[in-house]
Design a protein around this motif. Structure first.
Motif, PDB file in Angstrom:
ATOM      1  N   ASN A  32      99.645 -27.178  40.976  1.00 54.08           N
ATOM      2  CA  ASN A  32     100.418 -28.151  40.228  1.00 54.08           C
ATOM      3  C   ASN A  32     101.523 -28.660  41.136  1.00 54.08           C
ATOM      4  OD1 ASN A  32     102.769 -29.069  38.480  1.00 54.08           O
ATOM      5  ND2 ASN A  32     101.139 -28.866  36.980  1.00 54.08           N
ATOM      6  N   TYR A  33     101.585 -29.982  41.284  1.00 55.29           N
ATOM      7  CA  TYR A  33     102.596 -30.623  42.113  1.00 55.29           C
ATOM      8  C   TYR A  33     103.506 -31.457  41.217  1.00 55.29           C
ATOM      9  CZ  TYR A  33      99.635 -29.439  46.092  1.00 55.29           C
ATOM     10  OH  TYR A  33      98.895 -28.766  47.027  1.00 55.29           O
ATOM     11  N   THR A  34     104.813 -31.267  41.364  1.00 61.67           N
ATOM     12  CA  THR A  34     105.792 -32.048  40.622  1.00 61.67           C
ATOM     13  C   THR A  34     106.690 -32.745  41.624  1.00 61.67           C
ATOM     14  OG1 THR A  34     105.742 -30.418  38.839  1.00 61.67           O
ATOM     15  CG2 THR A  34     107.595 -31.955  38.857  1.00 61.67           C
ATOM     16  N   GLY A  35     106.722 -34.065  41.547  1.00 60.40           N
ATOM     17  CA  GLY A  35     107.538 -34.825  42.488  1.00 60.40           C
ATOM     18  C   GLY A  35     107.137 -34.587  43.934  1.00 60.40           C
ATOM     19  N   GLY A  36     105.861 -34.350  44.182  1.00 58.06           N
ATOM     20  CA  GLY A  36     105.355 -34.144  45.532  1.00 58.06           C
ATOM     21  C   GLY A  36     105.499 -32.726  46.062  1.00 58.06           C
TER      22      GLY A  36
END
Length: 123
Positions: A32-36
């Motif tokens: 899971n990636y959040t904001g890169g």
């Protein structure tokens, strides 16, 4: 691969962890990636099962809808619309009953008829 992904998302929307795991290869990698930035990574179906079970209580309802889909070179790319209602108060100020809606995207890879890699991206 689309039918497999649809089964996974249907199980996710129903919060049916067992049905979700039936779409996963035993060696699945979930990211899971959040904001890169990588925020969560699991290796293997048991780690993913633990994550799914432990995070299921965060939402009283949640729904992912595929709004765009393409496959290329063995990778499926899905544009996702996510909506959810929080079930609990969170330390960051989010309150139970508060709704969230956000766009995102997911990438999927398949091995032996099961999902071997799932990567979710949001801002």
């Amino acid at each position: 691969m689309r039918a497999l992904i649809d089964r996974y998302i249907d199980a996710y929307n129903r919060m049916d962890v067992e049905a979700m795991m039936k779409t996963m290869h035993s060696e699945v990698i979930f990211e899971n990636y959040t904001g890169g930035t990588l925020s969560v990574r699991t290796v293997g179906v048991e780690e993913l099962r633990h994550l799914a079970e432990s995070s299921r209580h965060l939402f009283s309802a949640r729904h992912q809808t595929i709004v765009g889909y393409a496959e290329a070179a063995g990778v499926a790319h899905a544009q996702i619309a996510f909506e959810g209602t929080f079930a609990i108060d969170l330390p960051n100020g989010v309150r139970a009953g508060q709704r969230i809606a956000m766009p995102g995207r997911s990438e999927f890879r398949e091995r032996e008829g099961l999902l071997i890699h799932v990567a979710d991206y949001s801002d």
